[in-house]
Design an enzyme around this catalytic site. Structure first.
Site, PDB file in Angstrom:
ATOM      1  N   ALA A   1       0.769  -1.238   0.000  1.00  0.00           N
ATOM      2  CA  ALA A   1       0.000   0.000   0.000  1.00  0.00           C
ATOM      3  C   ALA A   1       0.806   1.297   0.000  1.00  0.00           C
ATOM      4  CB  ALA A   1      -0.951   0.007   1.192  1.00  0.00           C
TER       5      ALA A   1
ATOM      6  N   PRO B   1       3.040   4.477  -0.879  1.00  0.00           N
ATOM      7  CA  PRO B   1       2.868   5.453   0.205  1.00  0.00           C
ATOM      8  C   PRO B   1       1.417   5.783   0.544  1.00  0.00           C
ATOM      9  CG  PRO B   1       3.395   6.596  -1.822  1.00  0.00           C
ATOM     10  CD  PRO B   1       3.461   5.118  -2.145  1.00  0.00           C
TER      11      PRO B   1
ATOM     12  N   LYS C   1      -3.405   4.788  -3.622  1.00  0.00           N
ATOM     13  CA  LYS C   1      -4.572   3.952  -3.892  1.00  0.00           C
ATOM     14  C   LYS C   1      -5.372   3.695  -2.614  1.00  0.00           C
ATOM     15  CE  LYS C   1      -2.478   1.622  -7.890  1.00  0.00           C
ATOM     16  NZ  LYS C   1      -1.187   2.342  -7.843  1.00  0.00           N
TER      17      LYS C   1
ATOM     18  N   ARG D   1       8.500   2.647   5.084  1.00  0.00           N
ATOM     19  CA  ARG D   1       7.454   3.005   4.122  1.00  0.00           C
ATOM     20  C   ARG D   1       6.072   2.905   4.770  1.00  0.00           C
ATOM     21  NH1 ARG D   1       7.923   3.038  -1.262  1.00  0.00           N
ATOM     22  NH2 ARG D   1       6.162   1.621  -1.585  1.00  0.00           N
TER      23      ARG D   1
ATOM     24  N   CYS E   1       3.475  -0.953 -12.020  1.00  0.00           N
ATOM     25  CA  CYS E   1       3.837   0.242 -12.794  1.00  0.00           C
ATOM     26  C   CYS E   1       4.967  -0.119 -13.741  1.00  0.00           C
ATOM     27  CB  CYS E   1       4.209   1.408 -11.869  1.00  0.00           C
ATOM     28  SG  CYS E   1       5.571   1.065 -10.742  1.00  0.00           S
TER      29      CYS E   1
END
Length: 458
Positions: free
Chosen positions: A112, A114, A117, A140, A232
């Site tokens: 999840a 940073p 989403k 993170r 990505c």
């Protein structure tokens, strides 16, 4: 920027020479900038922009402003999120039957940080719903928790676990999103590091790790629940290859979803991999960065009560009546809230969420949940910074003061601010109506209570 030759060769094989050439040319251009508004805090952006076609809260900006120097950014009024990434929220909304049907749902975001989403999902499910946002890396995860605090909906649980531990929540979620760690090809024009670290070996390693995470995520999805997989990156090994493996391994445990509307003018490349609908984002076709997404449904009918894991330890504690009464006056709808302690901090959550939070806190590594209220000293609450961001804060509980931009930035840097605008005692600091945090005036001195972890460093 020099793209890796092996990457160019791979794209040429997978996309064809013309499409690969257009992609590589686009990766040499400047990235676009887009934001997603927090609908509970902001209705229109302050900069020249145009709507992201697949997100009612998303806007593409004409140029990139200095977000760090904008108090609204620090207030959680919007999130800087790629337009392509916002499509995950669109898929989630469409797959669950529309915005009204999203309300009250349980969503797991497995990878999840940073938080782009995750906060999007939190807006979709509303205060009645619950988003569990997991990140295996602790630093993170801390950033993820800070973004959950600023978003201010109190409907998120931030966990820091290997995906295998999440299987304790077997069959519990209405939807599971796996935004898998990947080789990052879609971020080449934003990150020199992604370019430098790319290799065929890294692509293969990522694909194996993605499959392991997806396997674990599938176990916690209820029958009839929605599975979203995204990366990505562009290569088929990490994208269609992982979904092909899922289709082969799970067979009739997967079902196709009704067709998700995706007009041709959006520029998104649609496809199929087994029962999965797929969506590809190329920067030469859309105003956004590279992304891949796939979606399907877990077969079966959800007819059983969802089981929560057995707690191995008691983490959440009940409050005494006097402490609870002090907290009650700080929220707008106390009858809908449950107050509890965890360590030295006092928290609040929706009543319907408490059982799940209690179970998760005893079985998983939970680093944040609901809204942090603060600590009580001599019968009075010393509010935590997160309480200022909470959309359910009762502003009548404390004096509020609007400040100019220069004072707001001094506050956000944890610098000294003048006492004159503030009343004696606690004050909520506002800028353009957005809450930034608390100060306490004691005579001619002001104690800046803004969290050190959030302060502006430049």
């Amino acid at each position: 920027m020099n793209l890796p030759e092996r990457f160019i060769d791979r794209m040429t094989r997978e996309l064809g020479p013309t499409e690969a050439e257009r992609l590589c040319a686009a990766l040499q251009t400047e990235p676009s900038t887009s934001i997603r508004l927090n609908p509970e805090k902001l209705s229109t952006p302050k900069w020249p922009s145009k709507r992201v076609p697949w997100c009612e809260w998303g806007y593409m900006l004409d140029e990139r402003p200095a977000f760090t120097l904008d108090p609204a950014f620090h207030a959680g009024a919007y999130y800087v999120q790629e337009a392509s990434s916002q499509f995950a929220g669109y898929i989630m909304m469409q797959a669950l039957g529309g915005l009204a049907e999203c309300r009250g749902r349980r969503i797991l975001d497995v990878c999840a940080a940073p938080g782009g989403k995750s906060t999007h999902y939190a807006s979709l499910v509303g205060s009645e719903g619950l988003v569990v946002a997991n990140e295996i890396n602790r630093s993170r995860a801390a950033v993820l928790a800070d973004n959950a605090r600023k978003w201010g909906l109190a409907n998120m649980v931030i966990t820091c676990n290997d995906s295998s531990r999440l299987t304790a929540l077997e069959g519990w979620f209405d939807a599971v999103a796996v935004d898998a760690p990947c080789s990052g090809e879609g971020m080449f024009r934003k990150s020199e590091e992604a370019v430098e670290q790319w290799s065929d070996q890294n692509v293969a390693m990522c694909a194996e790790r993605q499959w392991e995470i997806l396997e674990n995520a599938f176990q916690v999805l209820r029958p009839g629940g929605v599975l979203i997989y995204s990366t990505c990156t562009f290569n088929r090994s990490e994208d269609e290859g992982v979904l092909r493996r899922a289709s082969e391994e799970w067979g009739d445990q997967l079902e196709p979803l009704d067709e998700i509307a995706c007009p041709e003018e959006w520029g998104v490349v649609r496809g199929r991999e087994g029962v999965f609908q797929t969506f590809r984002f190329f920067p030469h076709r859309v105003q956004g960065e590279g992304m891949f997404m796939g979606v399907a449904v877990k077969a079966g009918i959800d007819s059983s009560r969802r089981r929560l894991p057995k707690s191995r330890r008691q983490v959440l504690t009940k409050l005494d009546r006097q402490s609870e009464q002090e907290l009650v006056r700080w929220v707008l709808e106390p009858e809908k809230m449950r107050f509890y302690g965890a360590g030295e901090m006092l928290y609040a959550c929706r009543r319907e969420h408490y059982e799940a939070l209690e179970a998760m806190s005893g079985a998983l590594s939970v680093i944040y949940s609901g809204v942090a209220m603060g600590q009580i000293f001599k019968g009075r609450l010393k509010p935590d910074g997160a309480l200022a961001f909470y959309v359910g804060l009762n502003r009548e509980a404390v004096a509020s003061r609007e400040v100019e931009t220069d004072v707001a930035l001094q506050f956000l840097r944890r610098q000294e601010v003048a006492a004159e605008p503030f009343k004696e005692g606690l004050n909520l600091v506002l800028h353009d109506g957005q809450a930034l945090g608390f100060v306490k005036r004691v005579g001619a001195r002001v104690n800046n209570m803004y969290p050190s972890s959030l302060r502006i460093l430049k």
